[in-house]
Design a protein around this motif. Structure first.
Motif, PDB file in Angstrom:
ATOM      1  N   UNK A 483       0.818  -1.214   0.000  1.00 57.99           N
ATOM      2  CA  UNK A 483       0.000   0.000   0.000  1.00 57.99           C
ATOM      3  C   UNK A 483       0.853   1.267   0.000  1.00 57.99           C
ATOM      4  N   UNK A 484       2.150   1.140   0.261  1.00 60.24           N
ATOM      5  CA  UNK A 484       3.021   2.317   0.326  1.00 60.24           C
ATOM      6  C   UNK A 484       3.189   2.942  -1.064  1.00 60.24           C
ATOM      7  N   UNK A 485       3.430   2.129  -2.075  1.00 59.28           N
ATOM      8  CA  UNK A 485       3.650   2.648  -3.422  1.00 59.28           C
ATOM      9  C   UNK A 485       2.496   3.509  -3.917  1.00 59.28           C
ATOM     10  N   UNK A 486       1.250   3.009  -3.878  1.00 59.28           N
ATOM     11  CA  UNK A 486       0.125   3.847  -4.301  1.00 59.28           C
ATOM     12  C   UNK A 486       0.016   5.142  -3.505  1.00 59.28           C
ATOM     13  N   UNK A 487       0.324   5.085  -2.205  1.00 65.99           N
ATOM     14  CA  UNK A 487       0.277   6.301  -1.383  1.00 65.99           C
ATOM     15  C   UNK A 487       1.320   7.308  -1.854  1.00 65.99           C
ATOM     16  N   UNK A 488       2.512   6.848  -2.185  1.00 64.73           N
ATOM     17  CA  UNK A 488       3.568   7.760  -2.634  1.00 64.73           C
ATOM     18  C   UNK A 488       3.210   8.407  -3.976  1.00 64.73           C
ATOM     19  N   UNK A 489       2.707   7.604  -4.916  1.00 68.00           N
ATOM     20  CA  UNK A 489       2.329   8.160  -6.216  1.00 68.00           C
ATOM     21  C   UNK A 489       1.180   9.153  -6.043  1.00 68.00           C
ATOM     22  N   UNK A 490       0.214   8.803  -5.189  1.00 67.53           N
ATOM     23  CA  UNK A 490      -0.915   9.701  -4.926  1.00 67.53           C
ATOM     24  C   UNK A 490      -0.432  11.017  -4.331  1.00 67.53           C
ATOM     25  N   UNK A 491       0.533  10.949  -3.401  1.00 66.35           N
ATOM     26  CA  UNK A 491       1.051  12.166  -2.763  1.00 66.35           C
ATOM     27  C   UNK A 491       1.712  13.079  -3.791  1.00 66.35           C
ATOM     28  N   UNK A 492       2.426  12.508  -4.742  1.00 65.70           N
ATOM     29  CA  UNK A 492       3.060  13.333  -5.775  1.00 65.70           C
ATOM     30  C   UNK A 492       2.013  14.004  -6.664  1.00 65.70           C
ATOM     31  N   UNK A 493       0.948  13.271  -6.971  1.00 58.69           N
ATOM     32  CA  UNK A 493      -0.101  13.850  -7.805  1.00 58.69           C
ATOM     33  C   UNK A 493      -0.875  14.924  -7.039  1.00 58.69           C
ATOM     34  N   UNK A 494      -1.072  14.707  -5.758  1.00 65.12           N
ATOM     35  CA  UNK A 494      -1.721  15.725  -4.935  1.00 65.12           C
ATOM     36  C   UNK A 494      -0.869  16.991  -4.870  1.00 65.12           C
ATOM     37  N   UNK A 495       0.444  16.807  -4.711  1.00 65.00           N
ATOM     38  CA  UNK A 495       1.348  17.962  -4.653  1.00 65.00           C
ATOM     39  C   UNK A 495       1.312  18.747  -5.954  1.00 65.00           C
ATOM     40  N   UNK A 496       1.239  18.042  -7.075  1.00 64.72           N
ATOM     41  CA  UNK A 496       1.166  18.720  -8.370  1.00 64.72           C
ATOM     42  C   UNK A 496      -0.107  19.537  -8.501  1.00 64.72           C
ATOM     43  N   UNK A 497      -1.150  19.129  -7.758  1.00 64.08           N
ATOM     44  CA  UNK A 497      -2.424  19.850  -7.781  1.00 64.08           C
ATOM     45  C   UNK A 497      -2.495  20.904  -6.681  1.00 64.08           C
ATOM     46  N   UNK A 498      -1.387  21.080  -5.940  1.00 63.35           N
ATOM     47  CA  UNK A 498      -1.340  22.103  -4.910  1.00 63.35           C
ATOM     48  C   UNK A 498      -1.752  21.655  -3.531  1.00 63.35           C
ATOM     49  N   UNK A 499      -1.974  20.338  -3.342  1.00 65.30           N
ATOM     50  CA  UNK A 499      -2.358  19.818  -2.033  1.00 65.30           C
ATOM     51  C   UNK A 499      -1.266  18.856  -1.558  1.00 65.30           C
ATOM     52  N   UNK A 500      -0.431  19.302  -0.640  1.00 62.86           N
ATOM     53  CA  UNK A 500       0.737  18.537  -0.239  1.00 62.86           C
ATOM     54  C   UNK A 500       0.398  17.528   0.860  1.00 62.86           C
ATOM     55  N   UNK A 501       1.051  16.365   0.762  1.00 65.08           N
ATOM     56  CA  UNK A 501       0.824  15.307   1.741  1.00 65.08           C
ATOM     57  C   UNK A 501       2.136  14.600   2.035  1.00 65.08           C
ATOM     58  N   UNK A 502       2.263  14.169   3.271  1.00 69.94           N
ATOM     59  CA  UNK A 502       3.396  13.345   3.687  1.00 69.94           C
ATOM     60  C   UNK A 502       3.015  11.873   3.584  1.00 69.94           C
ATOM     61  N   UNK A 503       3.985  11.025   3.317  1.00 68.49           N
ATOM     62  CA  UNK A 503       3.776   9.579   3.355  1.00 68.49           C
ATOM     63  C   UNK A 503       4.664   9.014   4.449  1.00 68.49           C
ATOM     64  N   UNK A 504       4.070   8.225   5.346  1.00 70.22           N
ATOM     65  CA  UNK A 504       4.804   7.544   6.409  1.00 70.22           C
ATOM     66  C   UNK A 504       4.640   6.051   6.170  1.00 70.22           C
ATOM     67  N   UNK A 505       5.750   5.369   5.931  1.00 67.73           N
ATOM     68  CA  UNK A 505       5.738   3.934   5.681  1.00 67.73           C
ATOM     69  C   UNK A 505       6.329   3.207   6.885  1.00 67.73           C
ATOM     70  N   UNK A 506       5.554   2.330   7.494  1.00 64.48           N
ATOM     71  CA  UNK A 506       6.036   1.569   8.642  1.00 64.48           C
ATOM     72  C   UNK A 506       6.745   0.304   8.177  1.00 64.48           C
ATOM     73  N   UNK A 507       7.970   0.116   8.635  1.00 65.09           N
ATOM     74  CA  UNK A 507       8.685  -1.138   8.424  1.00 65.09           C
ATOM     75  C   UNK A 507       8.576  -2.016   9.679  1.00 65.09           C
ATOM     76  N   UNK A 508       8.588  -1.396  10.851  1.00 64.46           N
ATOM     77  CA  UNK A 508       8.446  -2.129  12.118  1.00 64.46           C
ATOM     78  C   UNK A 508       7.013  -1.948  12.600  1.00 64.46           C
ATOM     79  N   UNK A 509       6.235  -3.034  12.563  1.00 65.23           N
ATOM     80  CA  UNK A 509       4.841  -2.996  13.011  1.00 65.23           C
ATOM     81  C   UNK A 509       4.700  -3.347  14.475  1.00 65.23           C
ATOM     82  N   UNK A 510       5.641  -4.109  14.998  1.00 61.15           N
ATOM     83  CA  UNK A 510       5.600  -4.470  16.413  1.00 61.15           C
ATOM     84  C   UNK A 510       6.998  -4.897  16.864  1.00 61.15           C
ATOM     85  N   UNK A 511       7.453  -4.377  18.040  1.00 63.15           N
ATOM     86  CA  UNK A 511       6.795  -3.358  18.859  1.00 63.15           C
ATOM     87  C   UNK A 511       6.811  -2.018  18.146  1.00 63.15           C
ATOM     88  N   UNK A 512       5.743  -1.250  18.293  1.00 60.27           N
ATOM     89  CA  UNK A 512       5.618   0.004  17.556  1.00 60.27           C
ATOM     90  C   UNK A 512       6.716   0.992  17.948  1.00 60.27           C
TER      91      UNK A 512
END
Length: 573
Positions: A483-512
């Protein structure tokens, strides 16, 4: 007008060669200098059924499946309509089909894609003329597409030789002749599909499963106990000959229970060990994972997730094993759970998993998924590697009355000498035990050993390996795995439209990694957790541990359809 990226589908009934055509074209594109990625669609049948190879070839690295496909090459229409929802087409798409395959099914025709007729199947007379059993339709189609998009014909012919190397000289010659005929036939098509020229560089063509296997070997795994299960089987198929080259062994067990018990036995004997499975196997391995926790024996468990529950959809992706990976099993049995962020990251995450398991003397579960594991991708080599960590084997000097393998003191990671070391005899026990390892039923020792094991994980600090972040903005897209890849591509497209977003990708799920998550999400106006399961498992895990506020939003839906960037961007907007 040239383009930087093109999305292609080869489809037909099982055995028609769609996967082979995709594999050949991807390899040829990589040799030409392009990036690329291929995912596979197939039904639950052992033989026959429907099959499709979904490719994207680009001058830039690929992170997610496309929103739509440009070219749909059909060998026959038998059952292909079942993939309609997974192959989005529109009025600008082109369907390349043999008229003798029959009419376009209604479910595909409603896309309004342009249909271009191309005779791909030979007549009986043409087969006799061509010899060598006639034209290979899939290789003919690969030749057509390669010429249309600008892949070097020399690399296509070389790729055929490599991919079909086990089929014999006659089959290779016939396939190369068919590809050459396809290249010639492409000259008669007026389709604007040609890619911009690529930039030459040294790259890898590798699948997520192969990257996981390679990472495990780099981390030191020398024993694998496994039982075949889709979509993890090709991981061990690649690993089996490679581990022998390093002096290791892979054993196919009679079932999943035997596989993980063999793995634990090898690790107890001093050999870094791993097992590989998917969701149904995780269900069966739960008790032995608990034994690994209680006896403090290292083990790596790779779970290439698929759609569930029960046997679910064996060949399709989902991210619905979060709960069982983190919490599955009875009693208090904490373990480390990691998730690779991309095909490239599969390599380092698997290596890191071995180091964590060995150094903390605990099971480590690696949550991949079918979309990552079975994706073949052209990637840039990753030179960075996690810091090697080893098992602690030194303990108190021989001569003490009894060696305290499970000593309760200030350091929760106690020595684990090899079995048979003079003066260091110890018992690996699943029952509640005392410091020596002998069974104990008192409340005090039970609590002391639970606390000892918990403190190991509380002390675990992944540092910069906790995850990754990209971009800026007060909207945070938090995801894991495919799910990280689609989020990153979406964030770039949002930024191009003037709406900026951060993407946080978790590698360690537990312990958080609580502090790292707090830093990564600091100042966020919206936190949106994206995951491919119905129950919002990661979202509830994060909220339950107060890693994110209850006001955070959840975008959770089951598979098998992958998230596409347009879907994520539409939700944010």
């Amino acid at each position: 007008m040239a383009r930087t990226s093109i999305a292609i589908v080869f489809a037909g009934s099982g055995g028609a060669g769609a996967m082979t055509a995709g594999t050949v074209l991807l390899r040829a594109a990589a040799q030409t200098g392009y990036y690329g990625q291929m995912t596979q669609l197939f039904g639950p049948q052992v033989r026959g059924g429907e099959a499709a190879a979904l490719l994207q070839i680009s001058t830039e690295q690929i992170e997610a499946q496309p929103n739509r496909f440009d070219l749909f090459v059909v060998f026959d229409w038998e059952k292909v309509e079942r993939f309609g929802a997974e192959i989005p087409l529109d009025g600008a798409s082109v369907i390349l089909a043999d008229p003798r395959a029959g009419p376009v099914p209604a479910g595909i025709a409603k896309s309004k894609a342009r249909v271009v007729a191309l005779a791909m199947n030979d007549s009986h007379a043409a087969r006799l003329e061509h010899g060598l059993n006639g034209r290979r339709v899939n290789m003919f189609a690969a030749g057509v597409v390669s010429a249309l998009i600008g892949v070097d014909a020399r690399h296509l012919q070389a790729a055929i030789g490599i991919v079909l190397s086990g089929k014999g000289a006659e089959a290779i010659a016939a396939s190369q002749a068919s590809a050459a005929a396809g290249i010639e036939a492409a000259a008669g098509l007026t389709l604007n599909l040609r890619l911009d020229p690529p930039q030459q560089a040294s790259r890898w063509l590798i699948s997520g499963n192969q990257a996981l296997a390679l990472g495990a070997l780099r981390g030191g795994v020398r024993f694998v106990g496994c039982y075949p299960i889709t979509p993890a089987t090709d991981l061990v198929e690649w690993l089996a000959p490679e581990i022998r080259k390093l002096g290791g062994r892979l054993v196919q067990a009679e079932d999943e229970l035997a596989a993980i018990n063999m793995t634990l036995g090898a690790s107890y004997g001093g050999t870094p060990a791993m097992t590989v499975t998917s969701g149904p196997g995780m269900s069966l391995m739960g008790e032995t994972i608990g034994l690994a926790v209680a006896a403090e024996i290292p083990a790596v468990v790779v779970d290439v997730m698929r759609a569930g529950p029960s046997t679910g959809i064996a060949s399709k992706t989902e991210q619905s094993d979060v709960n069982i990976a983190i919490y599955g099993g009875h009693g208090d049995a904490p373990r480390v759970v990691l998730a690779p962020i991309s095909v490239t990251d599969c390599l380092n995450t698997a290596e890191y998993a071995v180091y964590i398991a060995e150094s903390l003397q605990t099971p480590v579960i690696v949550l991949s998924d079918q979309a990552l594991g079975q994706a073949q991708a052209v990637i840039d080599p990753n030179g960075s590697r996690p810091k090697p960590l080893k098992r602690r084997t030194n303990g108190a000097p021989p001569g003490i009355p009894l060696f305290k393998r499970y000593a309760v003191d200030s350091d929760p990671i106690t020595a684990m000498p090899l079995p048979g070391t003079p003066g260091y005899q110890w018992v690996a026990e699943g029952l509640t035990h005392n410091e020596v390892g002998l069974p104990a039923s008192g409340a005090g020792m039970h609590a002391a050993q639970i606390n000892k094991r918990a403190r190991k994980l509380q002390r675990f600090d992944p540092g910069e390996l906790w995850g990754e972040t990209w971009g800026e903005g007060d909207v945070v897209l938090l995801a894991f795995g495919s799910s990280v890849g689609p989020a990153r591509v979406a964030a770039r497209r949002l930024a191009a439209a003037g709406q900026h977003a951060r993407v946080v990708a978790l590698r360690v799920l537990s312990p958080l990694p609580m502090q790292a998550i707090a830093r990564a999400t600091h100042g966020a106006r919206r936190i949106i957790v994206i995951e491919q399961n119905h129950g919002a498992q990661l979202y509830r895990h994060l909220v339950g541990h107060k890693a994110i506020p209850p006001s955070a939003e959840s975008v959770a839906r089951p598979g098998p359809l992958p998230f596409r960037p347009s879907e994520v961007a539409s939700y944010v907007m």
